[in-house]
Design a protein around this motif. Structure first.
Motif, PDB file in Angstrom:
ATOM      1  N   LYS A   1       6.928   3.657  -2.841  1.00  9.44           N
ATOM      2  CA  LYS A   1       6.918   4.907  -3.824  1.00  9.44           C
ATOM      3  C   LYS A   1       7.769   4.636  -4.916  1.00  9.44           C
ATOM      4  O   LYS A   1       8.654   3.754  -4.901  1.00  9.44           O
ATOM      5  CB  LYS A   1       7.384   6.047  -2.806  1.00  9.44           C
ATOM      6  CG  LYS A   1       6.263   6.694  -1.687  1.00  9.44           C
ATOM      7  CD  LYS A   1       6.757   7.754  -1.178  1.00  9.44           C
ATOM      8  CE  LYS A   1       8.258   8.068  -0.828  1.00  9.44           C
ATOM      9  NZ  LYS A   1       8.361   9.395  -0.271  1.00  9.44           N
TER      10      LYS A   1
ATOM     11  N   GLN B   1      -5.040  -0.151  -3.831  1.00  9.70           N
ATOM     12  CA  GLN B   1      -4.587   0.090  -2.402  1.00  9.70           C
ATOM     13  C   GLN B   1      -3.429   0.993  -2.520  1.00  9.70           C
ATOM     14  O   GLN B   1      -3.230   1.580  -1.334  1.00  9.70           O
ATOM     15  CB  GLN B   1      -3.860  -1.365  -1.802  1.00  9.70           C
ATOM     16  CG  GLN B   1      -5.256  -2.305  -1.943  1.00  9.70           C
ATOM     17  CD  GLN B   1      -4.913  -3.813  -1.055  1.00  9.70           C
ATOM     18  OE1 GLN B   1      -3.608  -3.991  -0.734  1.00  9.70           O
ATOM     19  NE2 GLN B   1      -5.828  -4.607  -1.124  1.00  9.70           N
ATOM     20  N   ASN B   2      -2.671   1.114  -3.492  1.00 12.03           N
ATOM     21  CA  ASN B   2      -1.556   2.084  -3.581  1.00 12.03           C
ATOM     22  C   ASN B   2      -1.783   3.408  -4.311  1.00 12.03           C
ATOM     23  O   ASN B   2      -1.658   3.517  -5.407  1.00 12.03           O
ATOM     24  CB  ASN B   2      -0.337   1.494  -3.971  1.00 12.03           C
ATOM     25  CG  ASN B   2       0.893   2.161  -3.849  1.00 12.03           C
ATOM     26  OD1 ASN B   2       0.956   3.274  -4.066  1.00 12.03           O
ATOM     27  ND2 ASN B   2       2.039   1.679  -3.299  1.00 12.03           N
ATOM     28  N   SER B   3      -2.000   4.462  -3.703  1.00 11.68           N
ATOM     29  CA  SER B   3      -2.280   5.673  -4.052  1.00 11.68           C
ATOM     30  C   SER B   3      -1.100   6.368  -4.958  1.00 11.68           C
ATOM     31  O   SER B   3      -1.413   7.015  -6.020  1.00 11.68           O
ATOM     32  CB  SER B   3      -3.040   6.854  -3.211  1.00 11.68           C
ATOM     33  OG  SER B   3      -1.815   7.145  -2.189  1.00 11.68           O
ATOM     34  N   ASN B   4      -0.055   6.046  -4.470  1.00 13.72           N
ATOM     35  CA  ASN B   4       1.233   6.571  -5.200  1.00 13.72           C
ATOM     36  C   ASN B   4       1.438   6.002  -6.680  1.00 13.72           C
ATOM     37  O   ASN B   4       1.360   6.687  -7.905  1.00 13.72           O
ATOM     38  CB  ASN B   4       2.352   6.053  -4.604  1.00 13.72           C
ATOM     39  CG  ASN B   4       2.389   6.640  -3.195  1.00 13.72           C
ATOM     40  OD1 ASN B   4       2.329   7.870  -2.977  1.00 13.72           O
ATOM     41  ND2 ASN B   4       2.969   5.878  -2.240  1.00 13.72           N
TER      42      ASN B   4
ATOM     43  N   MET C   1       0.877  -1.224  -0.120  1.00 17.38           N
ATOM     44  CA  MET C   1      -0.035  -0.049  -0.018  1.00 17.38           C
ATOM     45  C   MET C   1       0.668   1.098  -0.019  1.00 17.38           C
ATOM     46  O   MET C   1       0.416   2.338  -0.595  1.00 17.38           O
ATOM     47  CB  MET C   1      -0.836  -0.018   1.114  1.00 17.38           C
ATOM     48  CG  MET C   1      -1.982  -1.029   1.332  1.00 17.38           C
ATOM     49  SD  MET C   1      -2.836  -1.194   2.702  1.00 17.38           S
ATOM     50  CE  MET C   1      -3.912   0.690   2.871  1.00 17.38           C
ATOM     51  N   SER C   2       2.163   1.038   0.412  1.00 17.58           N
ATOM     52  CA  SER C   2       2.542   2.618   0.800  1.00 17.58           C
ATOM     53  C   SER C   2       4.118   2.833  -0.095  1.00 17.58           C
ATOM     54  O   SER C   2       4.702   3.632  -0.085  1.00 17.58           O
ATOM     55  CB  SER C   2       3.323   2.404   2.230  1.00 17.58           C
ATOM     56  OG  SER C   2       3.918   1.301   2.565  1.00 17.58           O
TER      57      SER C   2
ATOM     58  N   LEU D   1      -2.718  -3.034  -6.832  1.00 17.35           N
ATOM     59  CA  LEU D   1      -1.936  -1.852  -6.829  1.00 17.35           C
ATOM     60  C   LEU D   1      -2.846  -0.678  -6.869  1.00 17.35           C
ATOM     61  O   LEU D   1      -2.780   0.358  -6.446  1.00 17.35           O
ATOM     62  CB  LEU D   1      -0.720  -1.811  -7.795  1.00 17.35           C
ATOM     63  CG  LEU D   1       0.364  -2.923  -7.525  1.00 17.35           C
ATOM     64  CD1 LEU D   1       1.486  -2.920  -8.646  1.00 17.35           C
ATOM     65  CD2 LEU D   1       0.978  -2.831  -6.228  1.00 17.35           C
TER      66      LEU D   1
END
Length: 531
Positions: free
Chosen positions: A174, A220-223, A171-172, A217
């Motif tokens: 970058k 769940q992963n805003s980046n 989720m996090s 992805l």
């Protein structure tokens, strides 16, 4: 330690040079050990296969979520992602791992060499009990196995006292180009080359597991989501997803759902909905209903989604699929631009199909009611429920057409043309209590342009009709069109998503893992004849 040995192959943060970053991978033995280590972890976690219920506490949870394994979380996830990105091929069958000694080597070398050679023969040719022989040959067992393990880890249920650390890492993470510091509140953070990941995702969408990774992805992963939506080559990602939906007959239902939800997530973004109409495609060879020599990505997306709806209406009749298809079209509708004439025709053709379905159910309900008057003992079919579902879909289609007319009428002469050509379809819904309000604008547009065509005389060519429509758009008072709330739908996972995703992931492992076999008679998590 297994996780420690795997994560020791993680590349340095430099995004560019994979060959130097994975210098150890130049050795065939490293490739083999990596696949074996990953496969061992998959087997370690596979106890889930033998339980009908989703496991929420087990020895695998204990070891992977706590204690000595925890510090390796981000390194392991990063390594598995890089293995997927690189898609490295295995060493050739029979290749020697170490150069032989002049005396031929000892017993240990002979055993190791024999095992390695036999193992890779199974990987590349398909051995007894393996499922590889029934599937296309995998170009990279390491990438495939890494992806499956990553999906298994990402979908482990949270521990009673802590969230799933592998999901947190997914989720996090970058982009390596992002120099901003990670917030101290984010555990298991790392960076990876987004460009390389994007390219791999675009190229690998033929498999269920790659599509599931893309969904994971994006959701769940805003980046990742922000990065992908900012790309100027979104067609590289969207076209493979559309091709999955187009070949719906050949795909399992879960793969189709994932592809559709990916589109729904993308259409939540107005920038995406505008930009797809600016991308012009030429000669879409896999679209066989009609030769498309030139069409925008947006119009192609509309065609494929409508085709999916029509397929669902005649075959599977899945309300969930209908809902998500219509939601994606609704999200796009306010930004419809320069719709291809065929896309405009298919929108109206779908409405025609729904109208016929509506009339058929009404007729069946009437006949059934008449028949029941002569016999009180015969139970009536539940036509009211069928009628309600069809009317919901019809209203959604009317809202989509209305949204386009209200927000971008001047951009879509082909849709106005299609409306006028089939204007009789809408007559029965003008006074229908469920559709009166939404029909006001559509009726206004049909009446306004019909009048202008009548003034222009008979025997008009297609080109002349389109010219009159384009002139009329300027003359139509916009304040006469009633404003409705903007159509916006957002994808939200249902409660307890693990009840869907864990059986799905393990079905992919069962069917796709290289060199692993489980007795199908012992599988409890899913039925063997399921998709």
């Amino acid at each position: 330690m297994l996780i420690s040995s795997l994560s020791s192959f993680v590349p340095p943060s430099s995004p560019g040079n994979f060959s130097s970053a994975f210098c150890l991978m130049d050795l065939d033995i490293t490739y083999e050990i990596s696949v074996e280590a990953i496969s061992t972890m998959v087997v370690f976690l596979s106890c889930q296969l033998f339980h009908k219920e989703v496991l929420r506490q087990s020895i695998s949870h204990k070891y992977l979520m706590q204690g000595p394994c925890l510090p390796y979380t981000s390194k392991l996830v990063k390594t598995l992602l890089y293995n997927f990105i690189r898609q490295e091929k295995p060493p050739p069958p029979g290749a020697h791992v170490f150069s032989q000694q002049s005396d031929g080597g000892g017993l240990l070398y002979g055993l190791a060499s024999g095992v390695a050679t036999g193992l890779w023969t199974v990987f590349t040719l398909g051995g007894v009990g393996s499922k590889a022989a029934t599937r296309p040959e995998l170009s990279s067992p390491l990438a495939n196995q890494s992806l499956l393990l990553l999906l298994v880890l990402a979908n482990l249920t949270d521990a009673p006292d802590a969230p799933n650390p592998y999901r947190q890492a997914i989720m996090s993470f970058k982009n390596t180009q992002d120099s901003s510091p990670f917030p101290s509140s984010i555990p298991h953070a790392f960076q990876i080359n987004f460009n390389s990941l994007y390219t791999a995702l675009c190229e690998q969408q033929t498999s269920d597991q790659a599509t599931l990774l893309l969904y994971t992805l994006l959701h769940q992963n805003s980046n990742i989501r922000t990065y992908m939506l900012a790309r100027t080559d979104m067609e590289n990602l969207v076209l493979p997803i559309l091709e999955i939906l187009y070949h719906v007959e050949e795909r399992n239902s879960h793969h189709v759902y994932m592809a559709l939800i990916i589109l729904l997530i993308l259409t939540e973004d107005d920038g995406f909905n505008r930009s797809i109409h600016e991308v012009i495609l030429k000669n879409i060879t896999w679209y066989s209903e009609r030769v498309l020599t030139e069409i925008s990505l947006g119009s192609l997306l509309i065609l494929v989604v409508i085709r999916t709806i029509q397929y669902n209406m005649t075959r599977t009749r899945d309300k969930y699929l209908h809902t998500n298809c219509l939601a994606a079209l609704a999200n796009m509708s306010a930004q419809f631009r320069s719709l291809h004439q065929y896309a405009a025709q298919r929108i109206i053709s779908l409405f025609s199909l729904l109208s016929k379905k509506h009339n058929k159910v009404l007729e069946q309900a009437t006949q059934s009611l008449r028949g029941s008057l002569s016999s009180n003992d015969v139970p009536l079919p539940d036509y009211a429920q069928d009628l309600n579902v069809i009317e919901e879909v019809i209203r959604m289609m009317l809202e989509i057409i209305n949204s386009c007319l209200t927000n971008s009428l001047h951009h879509n002469p082909n849709l106005v043309y299609a409306l006028l050509y089939k204007r009789d379809l809408f007559e029965q819904f003008r006074t229908h209590p469920s559709f009166q309000d939404i029909m006001q604008n559509i009726d206004l547009v049909i009446t306004f342009f019909s009048s202008r065509l009548l003034q222009a005389g008979a025997e008009l060519s297609v080109e002349r009709v389109l010219e009159i429509i384009k002139q009329g758009v300027v003359a139509l008072p916009k304040d006469r069109l009633k404003k409705f709330p903007e159509l916006k739908f957002k994808y939200v996972e249902e409660e307890q998503p693990e009840e869907f995703f864990i059986p799905y992931v393990w079905s992919l492992v069962y069917n796709s893992a290289v060199g692993l076999y489980w007795n199908p008679q012992d599988i409890q998590l899913f039925t063997m004849d399921a998709d």
